[in-house]
Design a protein around this motif. Structure first.
Motif, short mmCIF file in Angstrom:
data_model
loop_
_atom_site.label_atom_id
_atom_site.label_comp_id
_atom_site.label_asym_id
_atom_site.label_seq_id
_atom_site.Cartn_x
_atom_site.Cartn_y
_atom_site.Cartn_z
N ASP A 74 0.69 -1.09 -0.05
CA ASP A 74 0.00 -0.12 -0.17
C ASP A 74 0.82 1.22 -0.04
N GLY A 75 2.17 1.22 -0.09
CA GLY A 75 3.15 2.32 -0.05
C GLY A 75 3.29 3.08 1.31
N ALA A 76 2.39 2.31 2.23
CA ALA A 76 2.56 3.19 3.69
C ALA A 76 3.10 2.32 4.62
N GLY A 77 3.38 1.02 4.52
CA GLY A 77 3.72 0.05 5.62
C GLY A 77 2.69 -0.05 6.42
N ASN A 78 1.31 -0.21 6.12
CA ASN A 78 0.25 -0.40 7.04
C ASN A 78 -0.14 -2.08 7.16
N GLY A 79 0.65 -2.83 6.78
CA GLY A 79 0.47 -4.38 6.98
C GLY A 79 -0.59 -4.87 5.86
N ASN A 80 -0.58 -4.09 4.84
CA ASN A 80 -1.38 -4.51 3.65
C ASN A 80 -0.55 -5.44 2.31
N THR A 81 0.74 -5.76 2.75
CA THR A 81 1.63 -6.14 2.05
C THR A 81 1.19 -7.71 1.60
N LEU A 82 1.37 -8.05 0.29
CA LEU A 82 1.08 -9.57 -0.01
C LEU A 82 1.89 -10.57 0.91
N PHE A 83 1.39 -11.76 1.26
CA PHE A 83 1.82 -12.74 2.00
C PHE A 83 2.29 -13.93 1.42
N GLN A 84 3.73 -14.21 1.62
CA GLN A 84 4.19 -15.41 1.01
C GLN A 84 3.50 -15.66 -0.47
N THR A 85 3.88 -14.47 -1.29
CA THR A 85 3.15 -14.68 -2.54
C THR A 85 4.27 -14.55 -3.80
N TYR A 86 4.21 -15.39 -4.80
CA TYR A 86 4.96 -15.16 -6.00
C TYR A 86 4.11 -14.46 -7.20
N ILE A 87 4.36 -13.59 -7.70
CA ILE A 87 3.82 -12.99 -8.68
C ILE A 87 4.34 -13.53 -9.96
N ARG A 88 3.90 -14.49 -10.71
CA ARG A 88 4.53 -14.99 -11.75
C ARG A 88 4.29 -14.21 -13.17
N SER A 89 3.29 -13.53 -13.38
CA SER A 89 2.97 -12.66 -14.35
C SER A 89 1.90 -11.81 -14.32
N ILE A 90 1.96 -10.57 -15.08
CA ILE A 90 1.00 -9.52 -14.88
C ILE A 90 1.00 -9.29 -16.53
N THR A 91 -0.40 -9.53 -17.06
CA THR A 91 -0.46 -8.83 -18.36
C THR A 91 -1.69 -7.93 -18.42
N ILE A 92 -1.47 -7.09 -19.13
CA ILE A 92 -2.56 -5.86 -19.43
C ILE A 92 -3.06 -5.97 -20.68
N TYR A 93 -4.58 -5.76 -20.52
CA TYR A 93 -5.29 -5.90 -21.91
C TYR A 93 -6.23 -4.75 -22.00
N PRO A 94 -6.80 -4.11 -23.09
CA PRO A 94 -7.86 -3.06 -22.89
C PRO A 94 -8.74 -3.87 -22.40
N ALA A 95 -9.85 -3.07 -21.84
CA ALA A 95 -10.92 -3.55 -21.09
C ALA A 95 -11.69 -4.64 -21.76
N MET A 96 -11.88 -5.72 -21.20
CA MET A 96 -12.68 -6.87 -21.66
C MET A 96 -14.10 -7.17 -21.05
N ASP A 97 -15.10 -7.53 -21.87
CA ASP A 97 -16.39 -8.03 -21.36
C ASP A 97 -16.15 -9.02 -20.35
N PRO A 98 -16.98 -8.94 -19.23
CA PRO A 98 -16.86 -9.94 -18.10
C PRO A 98 -17.03 -11.36 -18.64
N ALA A 99 -17.97 -11.59 -19.72
CA ALA A 99 -17.96 -13.01 -20.16
C ALA A 99 -16.72 -13.67 -20.57
N ASP A 100 -15.76 -12.74 -21.03
CA ASP A 100 -14.41 -13.21 -21.59
C ASP A 100 -13.42 -13.40 -20.24
N LEU A 101 -13.71 -12.96 -19.27
CA LEU A 101 -13.01 -13.05 -18.18
C LEU A 101 -12.34 -14.59 -17.63
N PRO A 102 -13.58 -15.57 -17.52
CA PRO A 102 -13.33 -16.87 -17.07
C PRO A 102 -12.26 -17.58 -18.11
#
Length: 228
Positions: A196-224
């Motif tokens: 959270d940029g502030a050190g308030n305990g909102n940091t991820l817990f024991q998590t690996y982020i494997r990838s992040i992909t950015i797209y133009p906004a999709m219809d909810p039906a396409d997300l599954p």
């Protein structure tokens, strides 16, 4: 091992190559060391700064935990592209891995990069919630839980007409859950990943982020299909 054979050699500089997922505008593949934004392959250090610790990247992904020093802030062309995407409507796909239960901020988009001082912000919590500082509060009925690899797709600020804007969430192939609000997302300037940029305990817990992909906004039906 030579630089050409080592997929992690580009974790701290240089550039890279790989395969951009179809339809994506940006791609951070921490497992294989491929990073793309602004129309070209980049070094990860051109995309992440602030409290980013390159040594947190390994073959498992980028590790974030309250006990380590990795607190990345999005910078450069990736920040420009992500903020422009938010204004137009954007879908983000996260692939994460954890050996324990999930918790903490997956991403925090705001006007200061610090939860304590922000006047506007959008918070995405890894275990299943999207909220803002006005009225948005999308809480997932079947949130992400348990160890292993999970895929999470979120859509932010999708213009659905009539002055309404839609937010959506799908994880692990589940049908998307949505909420609309009657206002566009405020103009933002900062993005943090995993904290959270502030050190308030909102940091991820024991998590690996494997990838992040950015797209133009999709219809909810396409997300599954994106998270299956």
């Amino acid at each position: 091992m030579s630089m050409l054979l080592n997929p992690y050699a580009f974790a701290t500089g240089g550039g890279g190559g790989g395969t951009l997922p179809p339809g994506a505008t940006s791609f951070l593949d921490f497992v294989n060391g491929f990073y793309y934004a602004g129309g070209s392959w980049q070094s990860v250090s051109a995309m992440l700064g602030g409290g980013f610790d390159p040594s947190a990247i390994s073959g498992s992904g980028m590790y974030i935990d309250f006990s380590n020093a990795n607190r990345p802030t999005v910078i450069g062309v990736l920040l420009t592209q992500l903020l422009a995407g938010l204004a137009a409507g954007v879908t983000l796909l996260f692939e994460v891995s954890t050996a324990s239960s999930l918790g903490g901020f997956l991403i925090f988009i705001s006007d200061t990069g610090n939860l304590d001082t922000a006047g506007d912000g959008i918070i995405v919590s890894v275990d299943g919630a999207i909220s803002d500082f006005i009225a948005l509060g999308l809480y997932i009925g079947t949130p992400v839980s348990g160890s292993g690899v999970h895929k999470i797709a979120i859509t932010l600020n999708r213009d659905i007409g009539g002055g309404d804007y839609e937010y959506a969430w799908s994880n692990d192939g589940d049908a998307a859950e949505t909420q609309s609000v009657s206002y566009a997302a405020p103009i933002m300037s900062d993005v943090t990943i995993g904290h959270d940029g502030a050190g308030n305990g909102n940091t991820l817990f024991q998590t690996y982020i494997r990838s992040i992909t950015i797209y133009p906004a999709m219809d909810p039906a396409d997300l599954p299909a994106l998270t299956a």
